[in-house]
Design an enzyme around this catalytic site. Sequence first.
Site, PDB file in Angstrom:
ATOM      1  CG  HIS A 207      -2.161  -0.951   0.788  1.00  0.00           C
ATOM      2  ND1 HIS A 207      -2.183  -2.278   1.157  1.00  0.00           N
ATOM      3  CD2 HIS A 207      -3.251  -0.745   0.017  1.00  0.00           C
ATOM      4  CE1 HIS A 207      -3.274  -2.837   0.665  1.00  0.00           C
ATOM      5  NE2 HIS A 207      -3.938  -1.938  -0.026  1.00  0.00           N
ATOM      6  CD  GLU A 450      -9.819  -7.720  -1.879  1.00  0.00           C
ATOM      7  OE1 GLU A 450      -8.807  -7.131  -2.295  1.00  0.00           O
ATOM      8  OE2 GLU A 450     -10.591  -7.212  -1.047  1.00  0.00           O
ATOM      9  CG  ASP A 474      -5.390  -8.129  -1.111  1.00  0.00           C
ATOM     10  OD1 ASP A 474      -4.307  -8.343  -0.534  1.00  0.00           O
ATOM     11  OD2 ASP A 474      -6.089  -7.131  -0.890  1.00  0.00           O
ATOM     12  CB  CYS A 521     -10.334  -1.876  -8.681  1.00  0.00           C
ATOM     13  SG  CYS A 521     -10.564  -3.003  -7.303  1.00  0.00           S
TER      14      CYS A 521
HETATM   15  C1  PEP Z   1      -6.548  -5.260  -4.545  1.00  0.00           C
HETATM   16  O1  PEP Z   1      -6.338  -6.055  -3.636  1.00  0.00           O
HETATM   17  O2  PEP Z   1      -6.240  -5.482  -5.741  1.00  0.00           O
HETATM   18  C2  PEP Z   1      -7.182  -3.959  -4.272  1.00  0.00           C
HETATM   19  C3  PEP Z   1      -7.549  -3.159  -5.251  1.00  0.00           C
HETATM   20  O3  PEP Z   1      -7.342  -3.584  -2.978  1.00  0.00           O
HETATM   21  P1  PEP Z   1      -6.122  -3.111  -2.054  1.00  0.00           P
HETATM   22  O4  PEP Z   1      -4.927  -2.897  -2.955  1.00  0.00           O
HETATM   23  O5  PEP Z   1      -6.535  -1.865  -1.378  1.00  0.00           O
HETATM   24  O6  PEP Z   1      -5.942  -4.251  -1.132  1.00  0.00           O
HETATM   25 MG    MG Z   2      -7.292  -5.788  -1.744  1.00  0.00          MG
END
Ligand code: PEP
Ligand code: MG
Length: 583
Positions: A207, A450, A474, A521
């Site tokens: 992140h 995910e 994920d 996403c």
């Molecule tokens: C993902 O896991 O691809 C996602 C978009 O959520 P995050 O990156 O916030 O875990």
């Molecule tokens: Mg995620």
Amino acid sequence: MTFSIHGLAVARGIAIGRAVLVASSRVDVAHYFIQHDQVAAEIDRLRQARNAVVDELKRLQQELTADAPPELGALLDVHLMLLEDESLSAGVKQWIEERFYNAEWAVSSQMEVIGRQFDEMEDAYLRERKSDLEQVTERVLHFLKGGTSPVVRTKPHARPQQELQLGDTMDVPLVLVAHDLSPADMLQFKQSVFTGFVTDVGGKTSHTAIVARSLDIPAVVGARSASQLIRQDDWVIIDGDMGVVIVDPSPIILAEYGFKQRQGDLERERLSRLRHTPAVTLDGQKIELLANIEMPEDADAAVLAGAVGVGLFRSEFLFMGRQGNLPEEDEQFEQYRRAIEGMKGLPVTIRTVDVGADKPLDEARHDAAHLNPALGLRAIRWSLADPEMFLTQLRAILRAAALGKVNLLVPMLAHASEIHQTLALVKQAQRDLDARGVAYGNVRLGAMIEIPAAALSLKLFLKHFDFLSIGTNDLIQYTLAIDRADETVAHLYDPLHPAVLRLIADTIAEGAAQGKSVSVCGEMAGDVGMTRLLLGMGLRSFSMHPSQVLLVKQQILRADTEKLKTLAAKVLDSEDPASLLLA
Ligand code: PEP
Ligand code: MG
């Protein structure tokens, strides 16, 4: 002497600047430039803080009782000596007089310089005195803040003068070098002076890397010992495209990267002309390009990039770094309202809070006792464990939905029971608002796919939800058992692994078969190397950082989805998919 350090490329572009080393614990020390005519006052402020610490230590010395351990008195002596140390105070003054750093920034910069000298000492006793230096520095920083207890971190979401007045004091570009930065720390550096970032740790889809990308400035993570090898004020080039950091570059290298930097600027300018061009493939397929945002103000960048909505608002960033004071319903509603208004009538997908794993609520609550935080109480599991908190968020989102088109997206679902509980709580939130007579709107309900278990139970998900959004970050982590934030296994974090591709392809196909929209996403959606493959798999909705939207659109305008179907089929069948994508 010029040398280079290799890490992971996370945010494109070239940054050239002087290094500012920041210890993780000191990230939220205020960093801002003062005006030329404020130098004397700033030095005076520093002197007062230093005197206050000296007075405090002397008072402590006097109060020592006869039976106090002798080491205590010796310790206070060492601290007093350090405060009177010429190299410390002259160095701090120099940062203020020559660089126009504010006093806190000057103190922590000098602390890094002297700290290194301690690290290099042969004598173990002297080397250990570094911790005394750190304690003294913390005390001075504390007095500069005007606090009364030795707290290092600032208030939740306080963005200490990071919105800097650059003015004529800013003549040297600066890049930030740290061992690690939490996503919340990173967020604090939005609109800061720094033109690039380097961290020792972190994976490509950690992140921290994701937030760095959203800042749209060059960044390299996982550069192992960068914060040890780079010294305060070194000239540094960050090549965010290649994941390389060049320290103390020669004039020839500087000129070469200066040229690359200008080329990058020209390329961005050229791309910006695509902003109003509809994202349609050569064979006439309309593609939806959405933006991922972390804060409501990111909506501006999304609109500017020509995104047709927000596909992922990571609402957890409103919850982080607040020392447990979670945002109330009205405060959340206000933030969602800002995002909706910022998007000027375009739809906004708000994801319910996804804290845990590498997104701790705050450092103090980062619970090391949980051995596998990524497999622990994270995202929807955390929300369902605290229904009152979850209901508060759901009510705020439903109220915001009265103001515009809002989709509600739920992260990390795997079990039917979680789906049922979530849907029941949405109904409960509606009833609460009805009882209070508060207006709210309809939302489309979506689930993130995910966890492999979710991708393997699509019927269940498609039965209960209006749309699906594939979180590839994920999905890859959990399919391949690779911690996305761990640079030591980053080479195994493979979006093209056949198992990952199979789960993505099946989700897209199943959604299409049932007439429900499916989006991606995760970071894969913004990776131009993946655009053709995802189009070939049938994906028609991509959500990514605003900075990637035009690059992906460029790929779409050149694509023919009919031909790409064949490519996708071959890739899904191949042992070496990467070679097919390069061809
Ligand atoms: C993902 O896991 O691809 C996602 C978009 O959520 P995050 O990156 O916030 O875990
Ligand atoms: Mg995620």
